[in-house]
Design a protein around this motif. Structure first.
Motif, PDB file in Angstrom:
ATOM      1  N   ILE A  97       0.708  -1.265  -0.128  1.00 12.48           N
ATOM      2  CA  ILE A  97      -0.004  -0.252  -0.567  1.00 12.48           C
ATOM      3  C   ILE A  97       0.891   1.355  -0.224  1.00 12.48           C
ATOM      4  O   ILE A  97       2.180   1.384   0.805  1.00 12.48           O
ATOM      5  N   VAL A 132      -2.974   0.668  -4.794  1.00 13.71           N
ATOM      6  CA  VAL A 132      -2.561  -1.143  -3.854  1.00 13.71           C
ATOM      7  C   VAL A 132      -1.597  -1.915  -5.175  1.00 13.71           C
ATOM      8  O   VAL A 132      -2.518  -2.417  -5.775  1.00 13.71           O
ATOM      9  N   LEU A 155     -10.332   0.353   0.352  1.00 13.29           N
ATOM     10  CA  LEU A 155      -8.853   0.635   1.671  1.00 13.29           C
ATOM     11  C   LEU A 155      -9.188   1.277   1.783  1.00 13.29           C
ATOM     12  O   LEU A 155      -9.701   3.056   2.539  1.00 13.29           O
ATOM     13  N   LEU A 169      -8.374  -4.111   4.219  1.00 21.69           N
ATOM     14  CA  LEU A 169      -8.779  -3.832   2.258  1.00 21.69           C
ATOM     15  C   LEU A 169      -9.926  -4.524   2.443  1.00 21.69           C
ATOM     16  O   LEU A 169     -10.138  -6.409   3.361  1.00 21.69           O
ATOM     17  N   LEU A 172     -11.379  -5.814  -3.105  1.00 20.67           N
ATOM     18  CA  LEU A 172     -10.194  -5.894  -4.089  1.00 20.67           C
ATOM     19  C   LEU A 172     -10.097  -6.652  -5.594  1.00 20.67           C
ATOM     20  O   LEU A 172      -9.798  -7.786  -5.263  1.00 20.67           O
TER      21      LEU A 172
END
Length: 244
Positions: A97, A132, A155, A169, A172
């Motif tokens: 990140i 990310v 995030l 997270l 994603l």
């Protein structure tokens, strides 16, 4: 122009990325029954090294986090970063990140805790402020074979960001990035992560640290000034001294 994965402290607070794609060793015998490292004409194709889908991973192993100055900013803009191990083994996979002052979600401002949706500028290496990454097959010398950038999801960055950079997270999706050009690869590999939480103590390399203050004197002049004047050893300037 920003380079892909500008500050990547995965192993010993440093990581250099290399695109270690096999070009085939030409060991096939011409009829396609070679040893798997090459095809009949000596060429090779890149396999997808990241899992197609990762479920709910829970709490990731404690990561390495830093706060540093952006290159060329004269210390006026910062970048926060953390790298956390996704799976044990060698080579290993990491989530990375990066939060950049004055980019993407932080355009015109500085990094702050909050909840951030991955979309628009956050899906491009050159423009992301909330970046990310998924680093696949990172070996013991700190070289990642493939890199991916999140294209959607959420995030969360917890408040405060010191002394630990922490959050979560969720939902994603990732698309492979060409590690030479920083561009997304239309025909590249994909991956996904259902959820995970991350945390790691922050080391500051931006010169913003300072020790804690000494203790104050008492009303009768008898205070002992007992603060030890030391910071927390991270260089982030959040150490405090206690007075008597």
């Amino acid at each position: 122009m920003r380079a892909l994965l500008r500050l990547v402290p995965v192993l010993s607070l440093s990581l250099s990325l290399a695109c270690n794609v096999s070009d085939g060793d030409g060991s096939g015998d011409g009829n396609g029954d070679g040893d798997g490292a090459g095809n009949p004409d000596g060429g090779g194709s890149e396999a997808c090294l990241a899992p197609e889908s990762m479920g709910a991973l829970g709490a990731l192993a404690e990561g390495n986090a830093t706060r540093a100055n952006q290159s060329g900013s004269q210390g006026t803009r910062k970048v926060w970063s953390i790298s956390a191990l996704l799976a044990e083994g060698t080579p290993a996979d990491y989530v990375r990140i990066e939060l950049w002052d004055n980019y993407g979600a932080f355009s015109g401002t500085t990094v702050t805790p909050g909840t951030y949706e991955i979309s628009g500028p956050e899906t491009v290496v050159e423009t992301c402020g909330v970046c990310v990454y998924l680093l696949a097959d990172t070996n013991e010398s700190g070289q990642a074979t493939q890199a991916f950038l999140a294209q959607s999801g959420t995030l969360v960055v917890s408040d405060p960001m010191l002394p630990n950079f922490a959050g979560s997270l969720s939902a994603l999706t990732f698309k492979q990035v060409d590690m030479e050009t920083d561009e997304l690869m239309p025909d590249g590999c994909n991956s996904a992560l259902e959820s995970a939480t991350y945390t790691g103590p922050v080391t500051c390399t931006d010169g913003g640290g300072g020790g804690g203050g000494g203790g104050g004197g008492g009303g009768d002049g008898g205070g002992d000034g007992g603060g030890d004047g030391t910071g927390d050893g991270t260089g982030c300037g959040d150490g405090t001294g206690g007075g008597a």
